[in-house]
Design a protein around this motif. Structure first.
Motif, PDB file in Angstrom:
ATOM      1  N   MET A   1       0.857  -1.127   0.200  1.00  0.00           N
ATOM      2  CA  MET A   1       0.129  -0.083  -0.071  1.00  0.00           C
ATOM      3  C   MET A   1       0.876   1.162  -0.061  1.00  0.00           C
ATOM      4  O   MET A   1       1.641   1.449   0.821  1.00  0.00           O
ATOM      5  N   LEU A   2       0.533   2.252  -0.958  1.00  0.00           N
ATOM      6  CA  LEU A   2       1.322   3.372  -0.946  1.00  0.00           C
ATOM      7  C   LEU A   2       0.455   4.627  -0.995  1.00  0.00           C
ATOM      8  O   LEU A   2      -0.473   4.710  -2.112  1.00  0.00           O
ATOM      9  N   ASN A   3       0.467   5.548   0.015  1.00  0.00           N
ATOM     10  CA  ASN A   3      -0.287   6.601   0.104  1.00  0.00           C
ATOM     11  C   ASN A   3       0.109   7.663  -0.717  1.00  0.00           C
ATOM     12  O   ASN A   3       1.290   8.251  -0.576  1.00  0.00           O
ATOM     13  N   VAL A   4      -0.858   8.211  -1.867  1.00  0.00           N
ATOM     14  CA  VAL A   4      -0.298   9.458  -2.633  1.00  0.00           C
ATOM     15  C   VAL A   4      -0.307  10.481  -2.066  1.00  0.00           C
ATOM     16  O   VAL A   4       0.413  11.504  -2.239  1.00  0.00           O
ATOM     17  N   ASP A   5      -0.702  10.662  -0.672  1.00  0.00           N
ATOM     18  CA  ASP A   5      -0.512  11.887   0.004  1.00  0.00           C
ATOM     19  C   ASP A   5       1.193  11.841   0.706  1.00  0.00           C
ATOM     20  O   ASP A   5       1.567  12.884   1.416  1.00  0.00           O
ATOM     21  N   ASN A   6       1.623  10.980   0.802  1.00  0.00           N
ATOM     22  CA  ASN A   6       2.846  10.919   1.444  1.00  0.00           C
ATOM     23  C   ASN A   6       4.050  11.164   0.353  1.00  0.00           C
ATOM     24  O   ASN A   6       4.362  10.247  -0.572  1.00  0.00           O
ATOM     25  N   SER A   7       4.550  12.139   0.474  1.00  0.00           N
ATOM     26  CA  SER A   7       5.560  12.613  -0.626  1.00  0.00           C
ATOM     27  C   SER A   7       6.870  11.686  -0.745  1.00  0.00           C
ATOM     28  O   SER A   7       7.566  11.436  -1.931  1.00  0.00           O
ATOM     29  N   LYS A   8       7.144  10.753   0.272  1.00  0.00           N
ATOM     30  CA  LYS A   8       8.098   9.509  -0.007  1.00  0.00           C
ATOM     31  C   LYS A   8       7.871   8.758  -1.252  1.00  0.00           C
ATOM     32  O   LYS A   8       8.607   8.331  -1.833  1.00  0.00           O
ATOM     33  N   TRP A   9       6.647   8.629  -1.574  1.00  0.00           N
ATOM     34  CA  TRP A   9       6.138   7.844  -2.594  1.00  0.00           C
ATOM     35  C   TRP A   9       6.203   8.596  -4.112  1.00  0.00           C
ATOM     36  O   TRP A   9       5.700   8.076  -5.287  1.00  0.00           O
ATOM     37  N   LEU A  10       6.696   9.765  -4.160  1.00  0.00           N
ATOM     38  CA  LEU A  10       6.764  10.376  -5.322  1.00  0.00           C
ATOM     39  C   LEU A  10       7.148   9.944  -6.451  1.00  0.00           C
ATOM     40  O   LEU A  10       6.905   9.878  -7.445  1.00  0.00           O
ATOM     41  N   PRO A  11       8.524   9.307  -6.401  1.00  0.00           N
ATOM     42  CA  PRO A  11       9.115   8.803  -7.409  1.00  0.00           C
ATOM     43  C   PRO A  11       8.248   7.446  -8.056  1.00  0.00           C
ATOM     44  O   PRO A  11       8.262   7.293  -9.113  1.00  0.00           O
TER      45      PRO A  11
END
Length: 190
Positions: A97-107
């Protein structure tokens, strides 16, 4: 002016008391009923129980990555089905699960071109993306895709965007816009 007898006043008090008791009982029943009807599965819980992306990319199992947000109603609606699917396929498929509101997952958001959620990416055992699905999907569609993923067969419902989608825009654009074909019309040619 009419004067009520003491017996009439007592009767009204008993009646009012019973109305209050019934109202309280109905309120409690309503609250308990609503609590039981709401999903016991939250997106936060699914996220906490998911396999970390680094592990999923390296443990030799196929993976399902779900890009989601807590505010996404389609993601919330799918949460109970996703929990059941994880229970059924968790031994053979990584659920990430990757939360799009978490900038960590931007890449990852940029790599997989996430512009609507829920956005599902199916990865083979080598960690390579083999298919994507966007939008709210029926449980049967997801299960069929997971069966194919485990069997290393083509996914029958890949590249579909038939379900409800919550629009999402990444907070930044890639550093090198020349490699992004979606931006080709904005390039200046001298």
């Amino acid at each position: 002016m009419s004067v009520s007898s003491p017996e009439a006043n007592t009767g009204k008090r008993v009646r009012n008391f019973l109305i209050v008791l019934v109202a309280i009982a109905l309120s409690v029943a309503l609250v308990l009923g609503l609590r039981n009807q709401t999903s016991a599965v939250s997106l936060t819980h699914l996220d906490e129980e998911s396999v970390p992306l680094e592990v999923a990319l390296s443990n030799g199992k196929p993976s399902l990555i779900e890009f989601y947000a807590n505010w996404c109603t389609s993601c919330q609606a799918m949460a109970p089905d996703m929990a059941q699917l994880k229970q059924e396929y968790g031994e053979s498929v990584n659920f990430v699960m990757l939360n799009v509101d978490n900038s960590k997952w931007l890449p990852e958001i940029l790599t997989y071109r996430v512009d609507g959620i829920p956005h599902f990416v199916f990865l083979n055992k080598a960690g390579e993306a083999i298919a994507q699905s966007i939008g709210e999907q029926p449980r049967m569609v997801m299960a069929t895709n997971l069966d194919a993923l485990v069997a290393e067969s083509p996914l029958p419902y890949a590249q579909r965007s038939s379900g409800q989608v919550s629009k999402f825009t990444a907070p930044v654009t890639p550093a090198d816009n020349a490699d992004d074909p979606r931006l080709h019309s904005s390039q200046v040619v001298n």
